[in-house]
Design a protein around this motif. Structure first.
Motif, PDB file in Angstrom:
ATOM      1  N   GLU A   1       7.215   2.066   0.514  1.00 21.85           N
ATOM      2  CA  GLU A   1       7.563   0.647   0.624  1.00 21.85           C
ATOM      3  C   GLU A   1       7.698   0.003  -0.756  1.00 21.85           C
ATOM      4  O   GLU A   1       8.542  -0.855  -0.962  1.00 21.85           O
ATOM      5  CB  GLU A   1       6.530  -0.104   1.464  1.00 21.85           C
ATOM      6  CG  GLU A   1       6.618   0.206   2.940  1.00 21.85           C
ATOM      7  CD  GLU A   1       7.932  -0.214   3.572  1.00 21.85           C
ATOM      8  OE1 GLU A   1       8.516  -1.220   3.147  1.00 21.85           O
ATOM      9  OE2 GLU A   1       8.391   0.481   4.492  1.00 21.85           O
TER      10      GLU A   1
ATOM     11  N   LYS B   1       0.810  -1.218   0.000  1.00 22.93           N
ATOM     12  CA  LYS B   1       0.000   0.000   0.000  1.00 22.93           C
ATOM     13  C   LYS B   1       0.844   1.269   0.000  1.00 22.93           C
ATOM     14  O   LYS B   1       0.547   2.224  -0.684  1.00 22.93           O
ATOM     15  CB  LYS B   1      -0.944  -0.019   1.202  1.00 22.93           C
ATOM     16  CG  LYS B   1      -1.974  -1.131   1.101  1.00 22.93           C
ATOM     17  CD  LYS B   1      -2.895  -1.158   2.305  1.00 22.93           C
ATOM     18  CE  LYS B   1      -3.872  -2.297   2.155  1.00 22.93           C
ATOM     19  NZ  LYS B   1      -3.708  -3.354   3.072  1.00 22.93           N
ATOM     20  N   SER B   2       1.904   1.272   0.772  1.00 16.65           N
ATOM     21  CA  SER B   2       2.737   2.462   0.907  1.00 16.65           C
ATOM     22  C   SER B   2       3.621   2.633  -0.333  1.00 16.65           C
ATOM     23  O   SER B   2       4.340   1.719  -0.735  1.00 16.65           O
ATOM     24  CB  SER B   2       3.613   2.323   2.153  1.00 16.65           C
ATOM     25  OG  SER B   2       4.730   3.163   2.083  1.00 16.65           O
TER      26      SER B   2
END
Length: 133
Positions: free
Chosen positions: A64, A60-61
């Motif tokens: 990341e 999601k990030s």
């Protein structure tokens, strides 16, 4: 903070990428063990992942995803040989992650042009920030 499932998914993606050329080089395996340790995944679990195929979990990030792309790029360089399948796959992976292809190509070119593919953290962070512009 990543869940255990997300960490496992990251490692599974890296294992699949490491074996895209049909073999796993000892340096690729060593790199995978370093990443597993960084993610607090035991060697026993890592070994078991080589025998599993689970659907990937979407990261999601954006940071990341960017971080995972860089890990995969480092993995690509870890055996000292860049295979054409790896080059094609890393570009497609970046696109699938929703990362800007201009930014990912810039990272790959930067890694290729240096004696060591490692890019300083502050430089990577600046490149990540550029993606938002």
């Amino acid at each position: 903070m990543q869940t255990n499932e997300e960490k496992i998914s990251l490692l599974l993606e890296m294992i699949a990428f490491a074996t895209i050329d049909g073999k796993l080089h000892k340096n690729e395996y060593a790199f995978l063990t370093i990443v597993a340790k960084e993610l607090n995944i035991s060697n026993a679990v890592l070994e078991d992942l080589f025998h599993q195929e689970l659907p990937p979990i979407v990261i999601k990030s954006e940071f990341e995803r960017f971080h995972q792309f860089y890990r995969l790029a480092l993995l690509m360089y870890s055996d000292g040989v860049i295979h054409s399948k790896e080059e094609i796959a890393i570009i497609q992976i970046g696109i699938n992650m929703g990362l800007n292809p201009i930014v990912t190509n810039r990272i790959l070119k930067m890694m290729k042009s240096k004696p060591s593919p490692i890019i300083e953290a502050d430089v990577l962070l600046d490149i990540f920030k550029e993606q938002h512009n």
